[in-house]
Design an enzyme around this catalytic site. Structure first.
Site, PDB file in Angstrom:
ATOM      1  N   TYR A 143       0.822  -1.206   0.000  1.00 39.41           N
ATOM      2  CA  TYR A 143       0.000   0.000   0.000  1.00 39.41           C
ATOM      3  C   TYR A 143       0.867   1.271   0.000  1.00 39.41           C
ATOM      4  CZ  TYR A 143      -4.676  -1.958   1.040  1.00 39.41           C
ATOM      5  OH  TYR A 143      -5.891  -2.594   0.993  1.00 39.41           O
ATOM      6  N   LYS A 189       3.329 -15.224   1.693  1.00 40.96           N
ATOM      7  CA  LYS A 189       3.482 -15.913   0.406  1.00 40.96           C
ATOM      8  C   LYS A 189       4.977 -16.176   0.216  1.00 40.96           C
ATOM      9  CE  LYS A 189       1.743 -17.517  -3.459  1.00 40.96           C
ATOM     10  NZ  LYS A 189       0.821 -18.665  -3.539  1.00 40.96           N
ATOM     11  N   ASP A 221      -2.868 -18.083  -0.038  1.00 35.98           N
ATOM     12  CA  ASP A 221      -3.899 -18.751  -0.845  1.00 35.98           C
ATOM     13  C   ASP A 221      -4.534 -19.896  -0.043  1.00 35.98           C
ATOM     14  OD1 ASP A 221      -1.405 -19.995  -0.961  1.00 35.98           O
ATOM     15  OD2 ASP A 221      -1.567 -20.606  -3.067  1.00 35.98           O
ATOM     16  N   ASP A 245      -6.180  -7.184   4.350  1.00 38.10           N
ATOM     17  CA  ASP A 245      -7.360  -6.532   3.771  1.00 38.10           C
ATOM     18  C   ASP A 245      -8.282  -7.588   3.168  1.00 38.10           C
ATOM     19  OD1 ASP A 245      -8.983  -4.402   2.798  1.00 38.10           O
ATOM     20  OD2 ASP A 245      -8.088  -4.670   0.817  1.00 38.10           O
ATOM     21  N   ASP A 249     -12.006  -9.383   4.851  1.00 36.77           N
ATOM     22  CA  ASP A 249     -13.301  -9.371   4.159  1.00 36.77           C
ATOM     23  C   ASP A 249     -13.862 -10.794   4.081  1.00 36.77           C
ATOM     24  OD1 ASP A 249     -13.139  -6.590   3.585  1.00 36.77           O
ATOM     25  OD2 ASP A 249     -14.156  -6.923   1.660  1.00 36.77           O
TER      26      ASP A 249
END
Ligand code: IPM
Ligand code: MN
Length: 357
Positions: A143, A189, A221, A245, A249
């Protein structure tokens, strides 16, 4: 102890004003009932700030938040401002504010209320009892990484994490785990990205200081899949900005609606308390938004920023009671609803319950 609190209020765009008003209603009810004082300072951010001052994060807001004990924030953004250049968009205002405030630790609890166990798209036996704390790094990663650029024929962003950034968020996750089930799952990751390999190595180093906490690692993942497959395996999820983020969700849907999940962003000084959902321009102004995520963020504020634990518990209990009694906003109307309520009706019910408990 001085129980006079200065609370920054940033209502924002879309449904922001509607939901924040309900948070303030509940806070007012509690202050009258429990003998503390609240002084509000309203500030601008996002689309409304662009309309009124030309920028998404006015200087008065940067200065204003520093004078508060905590800040309650609604949501920002909407189609009206979607075509502006990136640094002038409402979202840049929020990211800039998080950075200015140094709120690097974003705590996003995903709890499944027993009363809503049928509200999820997942089976009741998979989600009953889920209680996850997502600890998302909030002021670093892709970000904020430099360089970043949008060119004619290509565009790029940079994912950077420094030792200090990873260490301090990892410590927070371990500290939280100590007060819970003592398990941290660090999500990265590392099979592909150097920055994730570095993240993992740093988390392992910090874990040495927390021998009572069990540390596991998961690729992002797989974590997305495991959250849906068997969410009860998680206690604390520790992860970076963009993975957090996305995963938060996903985790929100375990609870039945994104309209239920609060967050606390803490770090260097004043904390920012906000629902994890967005400004929902499609339903703005209709009085149908679910204010519970915001009211629940007020509960987190009382607990973490103001040390008013008892008031915080009153809110949590009031929310459970309202759900148990079948009061629902439209997003949850299909789930054992006895009465469909407007945004402000839910606020009234919670404000009433906190005074009676
Ligand atoms: C959130 C939001 C923000 C984020 C946006 C609005 C910048 O999605 O708080 O999760 O990506 O952090
Ligand atoms: Mn988000």
């Amino acid at each position: 102890m001085d129980r006079n609190y200065k609370i920054g209020i940033i209502k924002g765009d879309g449904i922001g004003p509607e939901i924040v008003n309900e948070g303030m209603k509940v806070l007012d009810a509690l202050s009258a009932n429990m003998g503390f004082n609240i002084e509000y300072h309203e500030m601008l951010l996002g689309g409304l700030a662009i309309d009124e001052t030309g920028v998404p994060l006015p200087n008065e807001t940067i200065q204003g938040v520093k004078k508060c004990d905590a800040v309650l924030f609604g949501a920002i953004g909407g189609p009206k401002w979607d075509n502006l250049e990136r640094h002038l968009r409402p979202e840049s205002g929020l990211l800039g504010l998080r950075k200015e405030m140094g709120t690097f630790a974003n705590l996003r609890p995903a709890i499944v209320y027993d009363e809503l166990v049928n509200a999820s798209t997942l089976k009741a036996n998979v989600i009953k009892g889920v209680d996850i704390m997502v600890v998302r790094e909030l002021t670093g990663g892709i970000y904020f990484g430099q360089p970043r650029e949008l060119l004619e024929d290509k565009a790029y962003n940079t994912m950077i994490y420094t030792k200090e950034e990873v260490s301090r968020i990892a410590k927070i996750a371990f500290e939280i785990a100590l007060k819970r089930d003592k398990r941290v799952c660090s999500v990265d990751k590392a099979n592909v990205l150097e920055v994730s390999q570095f993240w993992r190595e740093t988390v392992i180093e910090i874990a040495q200081d927390y021998p009572e906490v069990e540390l596991t690692h998961m690729y992002v993942d797989n974590a997305a899949m495991q959250l849906i497959r068997e969410p009860k395996q998680f206690d604390v999820i520790l992860t970076g900005n963009i993975f957090g983020d996305i995963l938060s969700d996903a985790a929100s849907m375990l609870s039945g609606s994104i309209g239920l999940l609060p967050s606390a962003s803490t770090g260097k000084g004043v904390g920012l308390y906000e629902p994890i959902h967005g400004s929902a321009p499609d339903i703005a102004g209709q009085g149908i938004a679910n204010p519970l995520a915001t009211i629940s963020s007020v509960s987190m504020m009382l607990k973490y920023a103001l040390n008013e634990e008892e008031a915080s518990v009153k809110i949590d209990n009031a929310i459970k009671k309202a759900l148990a009694n079948g009061y629902r906003t439209g997003d949850l109307s299909a789930y054992d609803a006895k009465e469909i309520c407007s945004t402000s009706e839910i606020g009234d019910i919670i404000a009433n319950y906190v005074c009676k408990s």
